[in-house]
Design a protein around this motif. Structure first.
Motif, PDB file in Angstrom:
ATOM      1  N   THR A 115       3.174   6.576  -3.106  1.00  0.00           N
ATOM      2  CA  THR A 115       3.372   5.167  -3.401  1.00  0.00           C
ATOM      3  C   THR A 115       2.332   4.648  -4.392  1.00  0.00           C
ATOM      4  OG1 THR A 115       3.826   3.032  -2.343  1.00  0.00           O
ATOM      5  CG2 THR A 115       1.981   4.326  -1.449  1.00  0.00           C
ATOM      6  N   SER A 125      -0.999   2.008  -5.226  1.00  0.00           N
ATOM      7  CA  SER A 125      -2.188   1.554  -4.493  1.00  0.00           C
ATOM      8  C   SER A 125      -1.997   0.163  -3.910  1.00  0.00           C
ATOM      9  CB  SER A 125      -3.421   1.590  -5.400  1.00  0.00           C
ATOM     10  OG  SER A 125      -3.258   0.720  -6.507  1.00  0.00           O
ATOM     11  N   GLU A 126      -1.226  -0.695  -4.588  1.00  0.00           N
ATOM     12  CA  GLU A 126      -1.050  -2.083  -4.142  1.00  0.00           C
ATOM     13  C   GLU A 126      -0.372  -2.183  -2.775  1.00  0.00           C
ATOM     14  OE1 GLU A 126      -0.779  -1.967  -8.647  1.00  0.00           O
ATOM     15  OE2 GLU A 126       0.160  -0.867  -7.010  1.00  0.00           O
ATOM     16  N   GLU A 164      -0.257   0.627  -0.523  1.00  0.00           N
ATOM     17  CA  GLU A 164      -0.611   1.815   0.265  1.00  0.00           C
ATOM     18  C   GLU A 164      -0.794   1.491   1.742  1.00  0.00           C
ATOM     19  OE1 GLU A 164      -4.037   5.300   0.495  1.00  0.00           O
ATOM     20  OE2 GLU A 164      -4.426   3.479  -0.677  1.00  0.00           O
ATOM     21  N   ARG A 165      -1.536   0.445   2.063  1.00  0.00           N
ATOM     22  CA  ARG A 165      -1.804   0.117   3.462  1.00  0.00           C
ATOM     23  C   ARG A 165      -0.516  -0.166   4.229  1.00  0.00           C
ATOM     24  NH1 ARG A 165      -2.042  -4.407   6.097  1.00  0.00           N
ATOM     25  NH2 ARG A 165      -2.132  -5.707   4.237  1.00  0.00           N
ATOM     26  N   GLU A 166       0.358  -0.992   3.656  1.00  0.00           N
ATOM     27  CA  GLU A 166       1.617  -1.343   4.327  1.00  0.00           C
ATOM     28  C   GLU A 166       2.517  -0.117   4.513  1.00  0.00           C
ATOM     29  OE1 GLU A 166       0.323  -2.918   1.696  1.00  0.00           O
ATOM     30  OE2 GLU A 166       0.559  -5.091   1.885  1.00  0.00           O
ATOM     31  N   SER A 197       3.295   5.933   9.628  1.00  0.00           N
ATOM     32  CA  SER A 197       2.383   6.733  10.444  1.00  0.00           C
ATOM     33  C   SER A 197       3.188   7.574  11.440  1.00  0.00           C
ATOM     34  CB  SER A 197       1.435   5.799  11.197  1.00  0.00           C
ATOM     35  OG  SER A 197       0.557   6.543  11.995  1.00  0.00           O
ATOM     36  N   ALA A 200       1.490   3.036   4.671  1.00  0.00           N
ATOM     37  CA  ALA A 200       0.855   3.910   5.663  1.00  0.00           C
ATOM     38  C   ALA A 200       1.117   3.402   7.082  1.00  0.00           C
ATOM     39  CB  ALA A 200      -0.637   4.014   5.392  1.00  0.00           C
ATOM     40  N   GLU A 201       1.029   2.097   7.291  1.00  0.00           N
ATOM     41  CA  GLU A 201       1.302   1.530   8.613  1.00  0.00           C
ATOM     42  C   GLU A 201       2.757   1.768   9.016  1.00  0.00           C
ATOM     43  OE1 GLU A 201       0.171  -2.575   8.299  1.00  0.00           O
ATOM     44  OE2 GLU A 201      -1.973  -2.104   8.342  1.00  0.00           O
TER      45      GLU A 201
END
Length: 194
Positions: free
Chosen positions: A54, A56-57, A59-61, A67, A63-64
């Motif tokens: 994906t 970087s903007e 990435e967190r969403e 998972s 990954a969540e």
């Protein structure tokens, strides 16, 4: 002499800019889910362990939502899908070594059926589904074609690197392409049919 199938790996391409849509395609709502979570669940149900590549903007969403799947960031996503795929391939090479077939799943092309997915995963050759004479997604790559993509320029379109065998399917939503806001109308209902 028995034929031994090579192993299959999976990369979900979720690094597009989504400029026309105006929001990240991977995070589009589908009922109470988002598209990337929905897609990864489908793949895992078929015994795959997808790697998601994906931006970087988001990435967190991403990954969540996916998972415990591995999520990678393409440092240059605007170079195109081949570059994004190469990020996934480079990771798989380190984790699993070479010699695998690869299922390539663009996040914005979710309209394939489970039966189409099963057929792709069982294929030893590079192939993709088609409907009405028009090719669709996902795409499975032979180990030889993975090698060719591994060394290609990241900005060369995949269609210039591989020539997949196409097999006809009856998937009613095979050509669904989430590209603009109009494509979101009825999306959850269309995907519920799969």
């Amino acid at each position: 002499m028995a034929v031994v199938e090579s192993r299959i790996e999976c990369v979900v391409l979720a690094a597009g800019s989504s400029e026309r849509l105006g929001q990240p395609k991977a995070l589009v709502n589908i009922g109470e889910d988002n598209l990337v979570r929905w897609m990864v669940r489908r793949l895992v149900t078929q015994g795959l362990s997808p790697v998601v590549v994906t931006r970087s903007e988001i990435e967190r969403e991403v990954a969540e939502a996916t998972s415990p799947c591995e999520v990678l960031v393409n440092p240059n996503p605007d170079a195109g899908r081949t570059g994004t795929l190469q990020v996934g391939i480079a990771n798989l090479d380190v984790v699993t070594g070479h010699g695998y077939r690869l299922l390539v799943v663009p996040i914005d092309r979710p309209g394939f059926s489970d039966s189409t997915l099963i057929r792709l995963v069982s294929s030893e050759r590079t192939c993709c589904p088609m409907k009405g004479g028009r090719g669709g997604h996902p795409l499975v790559l032979s180990a030889d074609d993975v090698e060719g993509i591994r060394v290609a320029s990241p900005d060369v379109p995949l269609r210039n690197l591989v020539k997949p065998f196409r097999f006809e399917v009856g998937d009613p939503h095979l050509h669904l392409n989430i590209d603009a806001s109009v494509d979101l109308v009825g999306l959850a209902d269309s995907l519920a049919d799969l």
